[in-house]
Design an enzyme around this catalytic site. Sequence first.
Site, PDB file in Angstrom:
ATOM      1  CG  HIS A 186     -23.876  21.555   1.048  1.00  0.00           C
ATOM      2  ND1 HIS A 186     -23.158  21.667   2.218  1.00  0.00           N
ATOM      3  CD2 HIS A 186     -24.513  22.748   0.885  1.00  0.00           C
ATOM      4  CE1 HIS A 186     -23.335  22.867   2.725  1.00  0.00           C
ATOM      5  NE2 HIS A 186     -24.156  23.546   1.945  1.00  0.00           N
ATOM      6  CB  ILE A 188     -11.532  18.819   6.199  1.00  0.00           C
ATOM      7  CG1 ILE A 188     -12.398  19.967   6.737  1.00  0.00           C
ATOM      8  CG2 ILE A 188     -10.881  19.160   4.869  1.00  0.00           C
ATOM      9  CD1 ILE A 188     -13.388  20.542   5.761  1.00  0.00           C
ATOM     10  CG  ASN A 202     -20.348  16.440   0.614  1.00  0.00           C
ATOM     11  OD1 ASN A 202     -20.641  15.732   1.576  1.00  0.00           O
ATOM     12  ND2 ASN A 202     -20.426  17.759   0.658  1.00  0.00           N
ATOM     13  N   GLY A 240     -27.090   9.327   9.968  1.00  0.00           N
ATOM     14  CA  GLY A 240     -26.985   8.435   8.818  1.00  0.00           C
ATOM     15  C   GLY A 240     -28.271   8.162   8.069  1.00  0.00           C
ATOM     16  CB  THR A 241     -31.516   9.908   7.445  1.00  0.00           C
ATOM     17  OG1 THR A 241     -31.075  11.187   6.997  1.00  0.00           O
ATOM     18  CG2 THR A 241     -31.925   9.978   8.908  1.00  0.00           C
ATOM     19  CG  ASN A 242     -28.434  11.798   3.125  1.00  0.00           C
ATOM     20  OD1 ASN A 242     -29.168  11.808   2.149  1.00  0.00           O
ATOM     21  ND2 ASN A 242     -28.274  12.847   3.914  1.00  0.00           N
TER      22      ASN A 242
HETATM   23  C1  GRF Z   1     -27.499  15.988   5.672  1.00  0.00           C
HETATM   24  O1  GRF Z   1     -28.337  17.097   5.684  1.00  0.00           O
HETATM   25  C2  GRF Z   1     -26.397  16.161   4.656  1.00  0.00           C
HETATM   26  O2  GRF Z   1     -26.768  16.900   3.535  1.00  0.00           O
HETATM   27  C3  GRF Z   1     -25.368  16.921   5.442  1.00  0.00           C
HETATM   28  O3  GRF Z   1     -25.438  16.406   6.747  1.00  0.00           O
HETATM   29  C4  GRF Z   1     -26.731  15.843   6.978  1.00  0.00           C
HETATM   30  C5  GRF Z   1     -26.527  14.411   7.381  1.00  0.00           C
HETATM   31  O4  GRF Z   1     -27.720  13.771   7.718  1.00  0.00           O
HETATM   32  N1  GRF Z   1     -24.090  16.861   4.785  1.00  0.00           N
HETATM   33  P1  GRF Z   1     -27.761  12.194   7.930  1.00  0.00           P
HETATM   34  O5  GRF Z   1     -26.639  11.836   8.919  1.00  0.00           O
HETATM   35  O6  GRF Z   1     -27.569  11.542   6.605  1.00  0.00           O
HETATM   36  O7  GRF Z   1     -29.111  11.921   8.514  1.00  0.00           O
END
Ligand code: GRF
Length: 196
Positions: free
Chosen positions: A99, A82, A97, A13-15
Amino acid sequence: MVKRIAVLVSGGGTNLQSLIDHQDEFNGEIVLVVSSRKKAYGLERAKKAGIPAEWIKDQDVLLNRLQEEKIDLIVLAGYLTIISEEIIEVYKNKIINIHPSLIPSFCGPGYYGLHVHEEAYKRGVKVSGATVHFVSEVVDGGPIILQQAIDVSKCQSPEEMQTLILDNIEHKILPEAVRLFCLDKLKVENERVEIL
Ligand code: GRF
């Protein structure tokens, strides 16, 4: 009106964290975090930020929760399940999303997480990056919102590539795409996104 945002995760979950940290900058509020995995660290990040965090595996249950919470925008931030056709239909052009490659390279079924970078590293690409796109029924095939590239020629491993792209690109373009969505600045026409 302030948009109600749900973030879906499966892992670290860093994003998600980058969205939490930038929340002040968009006209939206993360009101729900859902994980497809019970032990995903993303759930802890949400709880620490005071955001309701739930573990939901079933897509019908998920659709119910999204509707109950009157969600305007769904963000997939490392979500490895999915999404059902029904959810995609109900939330057309309202699911985004991230990617970790420059779509249409290294994307589609089987290309997720570190695998993407392993393939890119193996191929010896000199430039890679990340893409934020709307979700359609085609895996990684929906309209592209933002992309950014970076020189990866000095990377010594797929892991190094992954970290470089997460830190320098993903954590910036995902909050930016959410900001634009919340301002109603993303217009989709003929499968292309125009930024107003
Ligand atoms: C990220 O690289 C994102 O692009 C991909 O999965 C990874 C998730 O990383 N879909 P995080 O869990 O947000 O750290």
